[in-house]
Write an enzyme that holds these catalytic residues in place. Structure first.
Site, PDB file in Angstrom:
ATOM      1  CE  LYS A  13       3.572 -14.423  10.155  1.00 34.55           C
ATOM      2  NZ  LYS A  13       4.058 -12.874  10.259  1.00 34.55           N
ATOM      3  NE  ARG A 171       8.083  -8.380  15.725  1.00 36.11           N
ATOM      4  CZ  ARG A 171       6.825  -7.969  15.750  1.00 36.11           C
ATOM      5  NH1 ARG A 171       6.607  -6.899  16.287  1.00 36.11           N
ATOM      6  NH2 ARG A 171       5.794  -8.516  15.460  1.00 36.11           N
TER       7      ARG A 171
HETATM    8  P1  AMP Z   1       4.744 -13.222  16.452  1.00 37.18           P
HETATM    9  O1  AMP Z   1       3.796 -13.222  17.258  1.00 37.18           O
HETATM   10  O2  AMP Z   1       4.725 -14.467  15.290  1.00 37.18           O
HETATM   11  O3  AMP Z   1       5.234 -11.828  15.587  1.00 37.18           O
HETATM   12  O4  AMP Z   1       6.082 -13.504  17.258  1.00 37.18           O
HETATM   13  C1  AMP Z   1       6.598 -12.797  18.361  1.00 37.18           C
HETATM   14  C2  AMP Z   1       8.060 -12.965  18.404  1.00 37.18           C
HETATM   15  O5  AMP Z   1       8.218 -14.489  19.079  1.00 37.18           O
HETATM   16  C3  AMP Z   1       8.897 -13.201  17.275  1.00 37.18           C
HETATM   17  O6  AMP Z   1       9.633 -11.652  17.421  1.00 37.18           O
HETATM   18  C4  AMP Z   1       9.967 -14.059  18.275  1.00 37.18           C
HETATM   19  O7  AMP Z   1      10.925 -13.433  19.020  1.00 37.18           O
HETATM   20  C5  AMP Z   1       8.957 -15.213  18.713  1.00 37.18           C
HETATM   21  N1  AMP Z   1       8.795 -16.157  17.814  1.00 37.18           N
HETATM   22  C6  AMP Z   1       7.731 -16.598  17.225  1.00 37.18           C
HETATM   23  N2  AMP Z   1       7.617 -17.826  16.498  1.00 37.18           N
HETATM   24  C7  AMP Z   1       9.148 -17.627  16.242  1.00 37.18           C
HETATM   25  C8  AMP Z   1       9.895 -18.750  15.609  1.00 37.18           C
HETATM   26  N3  AMP Z   1       9.178 -19.687  14.826  1.00 37.18           N
HETATM   27  N4  AMP Z   1      11.271 -18.981  15.724  1.00 37.18           N
HETATM   28  C9  AMP Z   1      11.610 -18.000  16.543  1.00 37.18           C
HETATM   29  N5  AMP Z   1      11.092 -17.213  17.397  1.00 37.18           N
HETATM   30  C10 AMP Z   1       9.804 -16.971  17.221  1.00 37.18           C
END
Ligand code: AMP
Length: 221
Positions: A13, A171
């Site tokens: 993404k 995750r």
């Molecule tokens: P990502 O970089 O999108 O993989 O996000 C890394 C981490 O940030 C996730 O594992 C969550 O802990 C937190 N996070 C990111 N976006 C969200 C969201 N929309 N809702 C809740 N936690 C989020």
């Protein structure tokens, strides 16, 4: 264009959102990036969210809504946006809908990047991120020219603390629990497009661009 990218961690993404934002001249909104910036700057939000992130858990919806509302007050949103990492559950999708209603806008499409667990674990466990410009590399699939150094800006590369195998598995568990309701939600709105994202990033990007062009043309008719 206003596009939401959905899909498991590791589906690409972030990579796709960055490139799409450049190609379509849209804002790239990555909730993960915003949170990581807050954690490294040790802001109150960062202090509240660090532990959730390190454990591979979702940050509570109230904190996310506040953060997102603030992001949507910024001017660059007007040219369109690629939303990456939000929504992650049905409550967040409803919050988003609420924000859009107030702004009198809607999304053009939600693209679901589907990826197999084998590919996800392989991608995430080798992922390297530039601390300065955010560019992504991979220890095996896309190594930087110089070990530990970003090809683009010479910043230092690091492994995200949540890219350890046990956190990746957590995750993925969290993701699977929530994803079906999100898929149904955007399907019912006739906004969902599903793509296989196991292949090369460039090929996936082209498929998204083709989709967005088709949609753009059909909107003009
Ligand atoms: P990502 O970089 O999108 O993989 O996000 C890394 C981490 O940030 C996730 O594992 C969550 O802990 C937190 N996070 C990111 N976006 C969200 C969201 N929309 N809702 C809740 N936690 C989020």
């Amino acid at each position: 264009m206003r596009i939401i990218l959905l899909g498991p961690p590791g589906a690409g993404k972030g990579t796709q959102a960055k490139r799409l934002a450049e190609k379509l001249d849209a804002a790239h909104i990555s909730t993960g990036d915003i949170l990581r910036r807050n954690v490294s700057d040790q802001t109150p939000l960062g202090k509240e969210t660090k532990d959730f992130m390190e454990r591979g858990l979702l940050v509570p919806d109230e904190l996310m809504s506040k953060m997102l509302l603030e992001r949507f007050t910024q001017n660059d949103i007007k040219k369109g946006f690629i939303l990456d990492g939000y929504p992650r559950n049905l409550a967040q999708a409803i919050t988003l809908e609420d924000i859009f209603k107030r702004k009198n806008i809607d999304i053009d499409m939600a693209v679901y990047l589907d990826s197999s667990e084998r590919v996800i674990i392989q991608r995430l466990s080798g992922r390297l991120v530039c601390g300065a410009c955010g560019a992504n590399f991979h220890a095996v699939n896309m190594p930087p020219k110089k070990k530990g150094i970003c090809d683009r800006c010479s910043g230092s590369l690091f492994q995200r603390t949540d890219d350890k195998e046990e956190t990746i598995i957590k995750r993925l568990e969290v993701y699977k629990k929530e994803v079906s309701s999100l898929i149904k939600y955007y399907q019912q709105k006739n906004k969902l497009y599903r793509l296989n994202a196991d292949g090369e990033a460039e090929a996936v990007l082209n498929e998204i661009i083709v989709l967005s062009n088709k949609l753009h043309d059909s909107l003009k008719v």
